[in-house]
Design a protein around this motif. Structure first.
Motif, PDB file in Angstrom:
ATOM      1  N   TRP A  15       0.790  -1.207   0.241  1.00  0.00           N
ATOM      2  CA  TRP A  15      -0.083   0.028  -0.100  1.00  0.00           C
ATOM      3  C   TRP A  15       0.781   1.259  -0.047  1.00  0.00           C
ATOM      4  CZ3 TRP A  15      -4.908   0.480  -0.675  1.00  0.00           C
ATOM      5  CH2 TRP A  15      -5.662   2.125  -0.502  1.00  0.00           C
ATOM      6  N   ARG A  16       0.585   2.158  -1.030  1.00  0.00           N
ATOM      7  CA  ARG A  16       1.414   3.356  -0.869  1.00  0.00           C
ATOM      8  C   ARG A  16       0.319   4.614  -0.846  1.00  0.00           C
ATOM      9  NH1 ARG A  16       5.588   2.886  -5.603  1.00  0.00           N
ATOM     10  NH2 ARG A  16       6.069   5.152  -4.422  1.00  0.00           N
ATOM     11  N   GLU A  17       0.372   5.265   0.143  1.00  0.00           N
ATOM     12  CA  GLU A  17      -0.303   6.340   0.499  1.00  0.00           C
ATOM     13  C   GLU A  17      -0.733   7.535  -0.817  1.00  0.00           C
ATOM     14  OE1 GLU A  17      -3.758   7.782   2.459  1.00  0.00           O
ATOM     15  OE2 GLU A  17      -2.499   5.891   3.096  1.00  0.00           O
ATOM     16  N   GLU A  18       0.323   7.650  -1.294  1.00  0.00           N
ATOM     17  CA  GLU A  18       0.526   8.824  -2.418  1.00  0.00           C
ATOM     18  C   GLU A  18      -0.054   8.220  -3.496  1.00  0.00           C
ATOM     19  OE1 GLU A  18       4.302   6.293  -2.818  1.00  0.00           O
ATOM     20  OE2 GLU A  18       3.314   7.205  -1.127  1.00  0.00           O
ATOM     21  N   LYS A  19      -0.674   6.961  -3.672  1.00  0.00           N
ATOM     22  CA  LYS A  19      -1.235   6.453  -4.674  1.00  0.00           C
ATOM     23  C   LYS A  19      -2.811   6.544  -4.609  1.00  0.00           C
ATOM     24  CE  LYS A  19       2.110   3.743  -7.222  1.00  0.00           C
ATOM     25  NZ  LYS A  19       2.433   2.483  -7.752  1.00  0.00           N
ATOM     26  N   VAL A  20      -3.076   6.829  -3.544  1.00  0.00           N
ATOM     27  CA  VAL A  20      -4.817   7.333  -3.264  1.00  0.00           C
ATOM     28  C   VAL A  20      -4.917   8.523  -3.800  1.00  0.00           C
ATOM     29  CG1 VAL A  20      -6.532   7.606  -1.423  1.00  0.00           C
ATOM     30  CG2 VAL A  20      -4.517   6.051  -0.982  1.00  0.00           C
ATOM     31  N   ALA A  21      -5.866   8.162  -4.730  1.00  0.00           N
ATOM     32  CA  ALA A  21      -6.432   9.646  -5.652  1.00  0.00           C
ATOM     33  C   ALA A  21      -7.531  10.290  -4.699  1.00  0.00           C
ATOM     34  CB  ALA A  21      -6.798   8.911  -6.694  1.00  0.00           C
ATOM     35  N   LEU A  22      -8.471   9.515  -3.971  1.00  0.00           N
ATOM     36  CA  LEU A  22      -9.544  10.086  -3.474  1.00  0.00           C
ATOM     37  C   LEU A  22     -10.087   9.168  -2.056  1.00  0.00           C
ATOM     38  CD1 LEU A  22     -12.144  12.150  -3.228  1.00  0.00           C
ATOM     39  CD2 LEU A  22     -13.203  10.457  -4.730  1.00  0.00           C
ATOM     40  N   LYS A  23     -10.566   9.749  -1.071  1.00  0.00           N
ATOM     41  CA  LYS A  23     -10.881   8.907  -0.034  1.00  0.00           C
ATOM     42  C   LYS A  23     -12.304   9.696   0.392  1.00  0.00           C
ATOM     43  CE  LYS A  23      -6.849   7.843   2.650  1.00  0.00           C
ATOM     44  NZ  LYS A  23      -6.097   8.185   3.968  1.00  0.00           N
ATOM     45  N   ALA A  24     -13.223   8.918   0.218  1.00  0.00           N
ATOM     46  CA  ALA A  24     -14.807   9.260   0.449  1.00  0.00           C
ATOM     47  C   ALA A  24     -15.506   8.425   1.193  1.00  0.00           C
ATOM     48  CB  ALA A  24     -15.399   9.578  -0.784  1.00  0.00           C
ATOM     49  N   THR A  25     -16.640   8.780   1.866  1.00  0.00           N
ATOM     50  CA  THR A  25     -17.455   7.860   2.542  1.00  0.00           C
ATOM     51  C   THR A  25     -18.763   7.886   1.964  1.00  0.00           C
ATOM     52  OG1 THR A  25     -16.417   8.572   4.695  1.00  0.00           O
ATOM     53  CG2 THR A  25     -18.481   7.556   4.997  1.00  0.00           C
ATOM     54  N   ALA A  26     -19.274   6.600   1.444  1.00  0.00           N
ATOM     55  CA  ALA A  26     -20.377   6.442   0.805  1.00  0.00           C
ATOM     56  C   ALA A  26     -21.587   6.272   1.811  1.00  0.00           C
ATOM     57  CB  ALA A  26     -20.424   5.333  -0.158  1.00  0.00           C
ATOM     58  N   GLU A  27     -22.836   6.594   1.685  1.00  0.00           N
ATOM     59  CA  GLU A  27     -23.965   6.402   2.127  1.00  0.00           C
ATOM     60  C   GLU A  27     -24.573   4.959   2.055  1.00  0.00           C
ATOM     61  OE1 GLU A  27     -28.534   7.851   2.683  1.00  0.00           O
ATOM     62  OE2 GLU A  27     -27.306   8.749   1.616  1.00  0.00           O
ATOM     63  N   VAL A  28     -24.495   3.999   3.011  1.00  0.00           N
ATOM     64  CA  VAL A  28     -25.015   2.702   2.722  1.00  0.00           C
ATOM     65  C   VAL A  28     -26.308   2.318   3.358  1.00  0.00           C
ATOM     66  CG1 VAL A  28     -24.241   0.162   3.343  1.00  0.00           C
ATOM     67  CG2 VAL A  28     -22.518   1.772   3.077  1.00  0.00           C
ATOM     68  N   MET A  29     -27.032   1.870   2.410  1.00  0.00           N
ATOM     69  CA  MET A  29     -28.567   1.557   2.606  1.00  0.00           C
ATOM     70  C   MET A  29     -28.675  -0.052   2.254  1.00  0.00           C
ATOM     71  SD  MET A  29     -30.039   4.977   0.991  1.00  0.00           S
ATOM     72  CE  MET A  29     -28.713   4.910  -0.442  1.00  0.00           C
ATOM     73  N   GLU A  30     -29.789  -0.636   3.030  1.00  0.00           N
ATOM     74  CA  GLU A  30     -30.189  -1.689   2.626  1.00  0.00           C
ATOM     75  C   GLU A  30     -31.447  -1.737   1.671  1.00  0.00           C
ATOM     76  OE1 GLU A  30     -32.121  -5.520   4.994  1.00  0.00           O
ATOM     77  OE2 GLU A  30     -30.846  -4.342   6.094  1.00  0.00           O
ATOM     78  N   LEU A  31     -31.398  -2.387   0.773  1.00  0.00           N
ATOM     79  CA  LEU A  31     -32.187  -2.588  -0.538  1.00  0.00           C
ATOM     80  C   LEU A  31     -33.783  -3.594  -0.057  1.00  0.00           C
ATOM     81  CD1 LEU A  31     -30.164  -3.166  -3.330  1.00  0.00           C
ATOM     82  CD2 LEU A  31     -31.354  -0.981  -2.901  1.00  0.00           C
ATOM     83  N   PRO A  32     -34.667  -3.224  -0.369  1.00  0.00           N
ATOM     84  CA  PRO A  32     -35.867  -4.161  -0.035  1.00  0.00           C
ATOM     85  C   PRO A  32     -35.965  -5.542  -0.657  1.00  0.00           C
ATOM     86  CG  PRO A  32     -36.705  -2.017  -1.374  1.00  0.00           C
ATOM     87  CD  PRO A  32     -35.181  -1.974  -1.018  1.00  0.00           C
ATOM     88  N   PHE A  33     -34.797  -5.733  -1.706  1.00  0.00           N
ATOM     89  CA  PHE A  33     -34.868  -6.744  -2.518  1.00  0.00           C
ATOM     90  C   PHE A  33     -33.290  -7.293  -2.755  1.00  0.00           C
ATOM     91  CE2 PHE A  33     -34.722  -2.933  -5.081  1.00  0.00           C
ATOM     92  CZ  PHE A  33     -33.638  -3.119  -5.734  1.00  0.00           C
ATOM     93  N   GLU A  34     -33.187  -8.360  -3.339  1.00  0.00           N
ATOM     94  CA  GLU A  34     -31.863  -8.923  -3.580  1.00  0.00           C
ATOM     95  C   GLU A  34     -31.323  -8.753  -4.931  1.00  0.00           C
ATOM     96  OE1 GLU A  34     -29.823 -11.870  -1.931  1.00  0.00           O
ATOM     97  OE2 GLU A  34     -30.634 -11.176   0.123  1.00  0.00           O
ATOM     98  N   MET A  35     -30.098  -8.238  -5.143  1.00  0.00           N
ATOM     99  CA  MET A  35     -29.546  -8.114  -6.648  1.00  0.00           C
ATOM    100  C   MET A  35     -28.655  -8.969  -6.555  1.00  0.00           C
ATOM    101  SD  MET A  35     -29.686  -6.111  -9.208  1.00  0.00           S
ATOM    102  CE  MET A  35     -30.545  -5.086  -8.806  1.00  0.00           C
ATOM    103  N   GLU A  36     -28.634 -10.178  -7.421  1.00  0.00           N
ATOM    104  CA  GLU A  36     -27.671 -11.007  -7.871  1.00  0.00           C
ATOM    105  C   GLU A  36     -26.347 -10.614  -8.429  1.00  0.00           C
ATOM    106  OE1 GLU A  36     -27.539 -15.198 -10.049  1.00  0.00           O
ATOM    107  OE2 GLU A  36     -29.456 -14.626  -9.073  1.00  0.00           O
ATOM    108  N   THR A  37     -26.457  -9.443  -9.467  1.00  0.00           N
ATOM    109  CA  THR A  37     -25.615  -9.082 -10.149  1.00  0.00           C
ATOM    110  C   THR A  37     -24.846  -7.863  -9.605  1.00  0.00           C
ATOM    111  OG1 THR A  37     -26.707  -9.908 -12.384  1.00  0.00           O
ATOM    112  CG2 THR A  37     -25.042  -8.193 -12.670  1.00  0.00           C
ATOM    113  N   PHE A  38     -23.602  -7.918  -9.585  1.00  0.00           N
ATOM    114  CA  PHE A  38     -22.860  -6.675  -8.870  1.00  0.00           C
ATOM    115  C   PHE A  38     -22.880  -5.740 -10.066  1.00  0.00           C
ATOM    116  CE2 PHE A  38     -18.611  -4.262  -8.565  1.00  0.00           C
ATOM    117  CZ  PHE A  38     -18.808  -4.158  -7.230  1.00  0.00           C
ATOM    118  N   ILE A  39     -23.278  -4.323  -9.553  1.00  0.00           N
ATOM    119  CA  ILE A  39     -23.770  -3.199 -10.577  1.00  0.00           C
ATOM    120  C   ILE A  39     -22.947  -2.008  -9.838  1.00  0.00           C
ATOM    121  CG2 ILE A  39     -25.336  -1.880 -11.363  1.00  0.00           C
ATOM    122  CD1 ILE A  39     -27.370  -4.222 -11.033  1.00  0.00           C
TER     123      ILE A  39
END
Length: 174
Positions: A15-39
């Motif tokens: 791991w090389r910190e200088e290669k980190v282009a962006l750090k961000a925090t995403a809002e994570v939510m639970e879906l009311p259904f299942e998504m089989e395919t990664f999108i």
């Protein structure tokens, strides 16, 4: 984290910190259904922002981001207006129309584009018809759409043919 070295699979061995282009925090939510395919998709598109959504199983991680559209577009428009050509006037009119800025100014610029360039350019005539319609200049909108339609038919551009026919129908002509 967004890493600017994509030559590896998964996490980097070193791991090389200088290669980190962006750090961000995403809002994570639970879906009311299942998504089989990664999108991964960019959604909620606006002139100056969007959301990067990552969906899998019953979870969506949404990362909203902004881009400096207003700043970049206005700087470009101001620079260009010091010596604009027909294409520059068209681009400025298009931006003003899409951004719902000064429509009178957009109308002036689209007309200037037609005067300076090809007066039969169906894509410019199409934009003129839309701006005129938004300004309540129905007769001018219809005239520009009819001319755009004729030129689009002559050029064989079915997309513009359909768009013009749809607008003319909406405006009670067809």
């Amino acid at each position: 984290m967004f890493y600017n070295d994509a030559s590896n699979w998964g996490n980097p061995a070193e791991w090389r910190e200088e290669k980190v282009a962006l750090k961000a925090t995403a809002e994570v939510m639970e879906l009311p259904f299942e998504m089989e395919t990664f999108i991964i998709m960019i959604d909620e598109l606006k002139n100056d922002s969007a959301a990067l959504n990552i969906i899998w199983e019953n979870t969506v991680a949404s990362l909203r981001f902004e881009v400096p559209t207003e700043e970049k577009a206005m700087a470009s428009i101001e620079k260009t207006m010091n010596g604009p050509g027909a294409g520059d006037y068209f681009a400025a009119a298009t931006y003003y129309h899409d951004a719902k800025k000064d429509l009178e100014q957009a109308y002036e610029w689209v007309n200037k584009s037609l005067e300076m360039g090809n007066p039969n350019a169906f894509w410019i005539l199409r934009r003129k018809s839309l701006i005129a319609a938004d300004l309540g200049k129905k007769e001018e909108a219809i005239a520009a759409a009819k001319k755009s339609l004729a030129e689009a038919e002559k050029a064989g551009n079915q997309d513009y043919v359909k768009m013009n026919k749809d607008s003319l129908k909406e405006w009670g002509v067809m």
